[in-house]
Design a protein around this motif. Structure first.
Motif, PDB file in Angstrom:
ATOM      1  N   VAL A 111      -7.829  -1.473  -5.075  1.00  0.00           N
ATOM      2  CA  VAL A 111      -6.378  -1.384  -5.077  1.00  0.00           C
ATOM      3  C   VAL A 111      -6.221  -2.353  -3.841  1.00  0.00           C
ATOM      4  O   VAL A 111      -5.371  -3.251  -3.590  1.00  0.00           O
ATOM      5  CB  VAL A 111      -5.917  -0.156  -4.705  1.00  0.00           C
ATOM      6  CG1 VAL A 111      -4.419  -0.164  -4.155  1.00  0.00           C
ATOM      7  CG2 VAL A 111      -6.101   0.570  -6.049  1.00  0.00           C
TER       8      VAL A 111
ATOM      9  N   HIS B 181     -10.071   2.892  -4.890  1.00  0.00           N
ATOM     10  CA  HIS B 181      -9.187   2.609  -3.664  1.00  0.00           C
ATOM     11  C   HIS B 181      -9.492   1.060  -3.194  1.00  0.00           C
ATOM     12  O   HIS B 181      -8.436   0.551  -2.633  1.00  0.00           O
ATOM     13  CB  HIS B 181      -9.038   3.532  -2.745  1.00  0.00           C
ATOM     14  CG  HIS B 181      -8.714   5.147  -3.450  1.00  0.00           C
ATOM     15  ND1 HIS B 181      -9.687   6.025  -3.649  1.00  0.00           N
ATOM     16  CD2 HIS B 181      -7.709   5.670  -3.835  1.00  0.00           C
ATOM     17  CE1 HIS B 181      -9.353   6.876  -4.341  1.00  0.00           C
ATOM     18  NE2 HIS B 181      -7.902   6.989  -4.315  1.00  0.00           N
TER      19      HIS B 181
ATOM     20  N   ARG C  28      -1.184   5.020  -6.226  1.00  0.00           N
ATOM     21  CA  ARG C  28      -2.772   5.181  -6.203  1.00  0.00           C
ATOM     22  C   ARG C  28      -3.106   5.514  -4.699  1.00  0.00           C
ATOM     23  O   ARG C  28      -4.318   6.030  -4.717  1.00  0.00           O
ATOM     24  CB  ARG C  28      -3.647   4.123  -6.725  1.00  0.00           C
ATOM     25  CG  ARG C  28      -3.171   3.972  -8.380  1.00  0.00           C
ATOM     26  CD  ARG C  28      -3.779   2.639  -8.886  1.00  0.00           C
ATOM     27  NE  ARG C  28      -3.062   1.436  -8.338  1.00  0.00           N
ATOM     28  CZ  ARG C  28      -3.398   0.147  -8.667  1.00  0.00           C
ATOM     29  NH1 ARG C  28      -4.215  -0.181  -9.494  1.00  0.00           N
ATOM     30  NH2 ARG C  28      -2.634  -0.755  -7.913  1.00  0.00           N
ATOM     31  N   VAL C  29      -2.822   4.783  -3.751  1.00  0.00           N
ATOM     32  CA  VAL C  29      -3.174   4.994  -2.247  1.00  0.00           C
ATOM     33  C   VAL C  29      -2.306   5.552  -1.568  1.00  0.00           C
ATOM     34  O   VAL C  29      -2.746   5.954  -0.213  1.00  0.00           O
ATOM     35  CB  VAL C  29      -3.757   3.556  -2.006  1.00  0.00           C
ATOM     36  CG1 VAL C  29      -5.114   3.237  -2.563  1.00  0.00           C
ATOM     37  CG2 VAL C  29      -2.557   2.630  -2.095  1.00  0.00           C
TER      38      VAL C  29
ATOM     39  N   TYR D 269      -2.783   8.541   1.097  1.00  0.00           N
ATOM     40  CA  TYR D 269      -3.737   8.531   2.310  1.00  0.00           C
ATOM     41  C   TYR D 269      -2.884   7.970   3.482  1.00  0.00           C
ATOM     42  O   TYR D 269      -3.531   7.852   4.672  1.00  0.00           O
ATOM     43  CB  TYR D 269      -4.836   7.523   1.926  1.00  0.00           C
ATOM     44  CG  TYR D 269      -5.803   8.084   1.063  1.00  0.00           C
ATOM     45  CD1 TYR D 269      -6.791   8.797   1.472  1.00  0.00           C
ATOM     46  CD2 TYR D 269      -5.900   7.723  -0.362  1.00  0.00           C
ATOM     47  CE1 TYR D 269      -7.714   9.258   0.353  1.00  0.00           C
ATOM     48  CE2 TYR D 269      -6.577   8.230  -1.342  1.00  0.00           C
ATOM     49  CZ  TYR D 269      -7.639   8.889  -0.786  1.00  0.00           C
ATOM     50  OH  TYR D 269      -8.515   9.413  -1.915  1.00  0.00           O
TER      51      TYR D 269
ATOM     52  N   HIS E 196     -13.612   5.843   8.101  1.00  0.00           N
ATOM     53  CA  HIS E 196     -13.073   6.249   6.769  1.00  0.00           C
ATOM     54  C   HIS E 196     -13.819   7.455   6.305  1.00  0.00           C
ATOM     55  O   HIS E 196     -13.423   7.964   5.283  1.00  0.00           O
ATOM     56  CB  HIS E 196     -13.265   5.144   5.617  1.00  0.00           C
ATOM     57  CG  HIS E 196     -12.385   3.791   6.047  1.00  0.00           C
ATOM     58  ND1 HIS E 196     -12.827   2.811   6.533  1.00  0.00           N
ATOM     59  CD2 HIS E 196     -11.163   3.608   5.358  1.00  0.00           C
ATOM     60  CE1 HIS E 196     -11.929   1.789   6.787  1.00  0.00           C
ATOM     61  NE2 HIS E 196     -10.860   2.256   6.101  1.00  0.00           N
TER      62      HIS E 196
ATOM     63  N   MET F 217       0.649  -1.177  -0.003  1.00  0.00           N
ATOM     64  CA  MET F 217      -0.083   0.044   0.038  1.00  0.00           C
ATOM     65  C   MET F 217       0.760   1.177  -0.021  1.00  0.00           C
ATOM     66  O   MET F 217       0.620   2.288  -0.647  1.00  0.00           O
ATOM     67  CB  MET F 217      -0.916   0.046   1.364  1.00  0.00           C
ATOM     68  CG  MET F 217      -1.931  -1.196   1.271  1.00  0.00           C
ATOM     69  SD  MET F 217      -3.288  -1.175   0.112  1.00  0.00           S
ATOM     70  CE  MET F 217      -4.470   0.233   0.705  1.00  0.00           C
TER      71      MET F 217
ATOM     72  N   LEU G 258     -11.715   9.126  -1.199  1.00  0.00           N
ATOM     73  CA  LEU G 258     -11.750   7.881  -1.265  1.00  0.00           C
ATOM     74  C   LEU G 258     -12.671   7.222  -2.089  1.00  0.00           C
ATOM     75  O   LEU G 258     -13.899   7.650  -1.736  1.00  0.00           O
ATOM     76  CB  LEU G 258     -11.784   7.372  -0.028  1.00  0.00           C
ATOM     77  CG  LEU G 258     -11.312   6.085   0.478  1.00  0.00           C
ATOM     78  CD1 LEU G 258      -9.871   5.582   0.277  1.00  0.00           C
ATOM     79  CD2 LEU G 258     -11.777   5.119   1.758  1.00  0.00           C
TER      80      LEU G 258
END
Lengths: 324, 121
Positions: B85, B82, B30-31, B34, B70, B25, B78
């Protein structure tokens, strides 16, 4: 709206306030320092009501059970009756017995606890002066060394109220209080052949010094590599002592890293995290201790994890700046 | 039938899986953003709970917790991508640990079942 009763007063809090700010805003005197849940100076006790569990992180089970919690971490959802002074019962008295310069900017302070004080080398304490001023310092000593004294390495800041005091003879023989020990950055015996990696900046050497001696005393046989980083050579200290240890213990390597030159034998130039990361192709299987500058510690932690070290093997103690 | 959690080796295996998964991750553009200002130890504890849950281990999963945890990320954008992923890396992680296609599909299905909670729908 939760209501708080303390010192004969009633306060109504909005749910967005943390308790420390709310108390200070209402004119209630509460000692505080780091505001990050680390120094535990704003430890208060709920004598009626249940404190939020999220504000009890880092406390001992017995303290939690007694209703202690950290005001700076507390957003209240229910009514509480507080004692602001109860936490003093948890403190250990001590006296400053020795002050000596380790470098132009670092003072070694020895504090003799006035009562039994159990700790592990590498943990930290919050040192509280008689007027309430408090700062947290890591423990460089081991419980059975230095005649039972606690050894602190104090970086002296030009405007530092605590460090300036500790750098002066006025602090000698002063009575202080100790809160703690705190933190989980210490050596645990077992797996004596595991490679250890100790990385610190500035007085981040203090916990590493303690951890190193703990490991050596425990008969650690695996390679132990200690990196000490500073901006200039003047920021390094205990250099000859560490060199002597490296000469005596074949499994111990001492390396220095400076942002500004000159380079030399055992001295690299550049960023400490870059130098450490470049020193191995993988950190898998290592036990890692990272201490000192918060940004460097966080960055190195992430990079070393990405380069193979298991998260549970990375012990980090990021030093937080105190208000002037 | 025992759960995949037990089949791959219980808590010890999950601990290994979390490190592998978290690394995937952190290096995935792409993530990764975060996770920029996240306390790594707390994040790891949450991922431990998540992996234990999707592997069918002893968990105290509550959809409401997932929503609350979240909500601030959903505000930052988000979305389904995601979650995809996450499921992709979860599958690759389990593959590395020796899980078979069938087990991976079963875990992906459980992870998918919390998609709407995570995305606050």
């Amino acid at each position: 709206m939760p209501r708080v009763h303390c010192d004969g007063r009633d306060l109504t809090l909005s749910s967005d306030d943390n308790l420390l700010d709310a108390l200070l805003g209402a004119g209630v005197q509460v000692a505080s320092s780091c505001r990050a849940g680390a120094c535990q100076q704003c430890l208060v006790k709920a004598v009626r009501g249940v404190p939020p569990a999220s504000a009890q992180s880092g406390l001992k089970d017995a303290q939690r059970a007694q209703g202690y919690f950290l005001a700076c971490q507390a957003k209240l959802t229910e009514d509480l009756t507080l004692s602001l002074s109860a936490a003093r019962e948890l403190d250990t008295p001590g006296s400053v017995v020795s002050l000596d310069a380790l470098s132009s900017s670092v003072v070694r302070v020895l504090v003799r606890p006035g009562a039994a004080f159990e700790y592990r080398a590498g943990q930290y304490v919050t040192l509280i002066r008689s007027d309430g001023l408090a700062r947290s310092y890591s423990l460089a000593s081991r419980p059975d060394s230095d005649g039972g004294c606690l050894e602190l390495h104090v970086r002296v800041f030009p405007q530092g109220r605590m460090s300036g005091w500790l750098a002066s003879a006025r602090a000698l023989h002063a009575e202080v209080s100790l809160r703690g020990p705190l933190g989980e950055c210490f050596y645990v015996p077992g797996q004596p052949a595991q490679p250890l990696l100790l990385v610190g900046t500035g007085t981040g050497l203090a916990p590493l010094w303690g951890i190193l001696h703990d490991a050596l005393a425990a008969g650690h046989t695996g390679p132990i590599e200690l990196w000490h980083g500073a901006r200039t050579a003047g920021g390094l200290y205990l250099v000859s002592e560490l060199e002597a240890l490296a000469a005596r213990h074949r499994n111990f390597t001492y390396r220095r890293c400076l942002l500004e030159g000159p380079a030399g034998v055992g001295v690299e130039l550049g960023n400490l995290d870059v130098a450490v990361l470049a020193s191995a192709t993988s950190f898998e299987g290592r036990r890692v201790f990272l201490c000192g500058d918060a940004q460097l510690v966080q960055q190195t932690k992430r990079k070393i994890f990405l380069k193979g070290a298991a998260m549970r093997e990375i012990h980090a103690d990021a030093f937080l700046a105190s208000p002037a | 039938m025992s759960s995949i959690y037990e089949q791959i080796g219980g808590a010890a295996a999950v601990e290994k899986a979390v490190d592998i998964f978290y690394r995937k991750m952190l290096i995935d553009d792409r993530v990764a953003s975060y996770f920029d200002d996240v306390d790594m130890d707390r994040q790891r504890a949450k991922q431990m709970a998540f992996l234990t849950m999707v592997l069918g281990g002893p968990s105290h999963y509550a959809g409401q917790d997932m929503r609350r945890a979240h909500a601030h990320l959903v505000k930052r954008g988000l979305g389904d991508l995601h979650v995809d992923v996450v499921i992709e890396h979860l599958g690759d992680t389990l593959k590395e640990l020796g899980a078979n296609e069938q087990q991976i599909a079963a875990v992906a299905a459980i992870a998918n079942s919390v998609r709407n909670d995570v995305l606050g729908r």
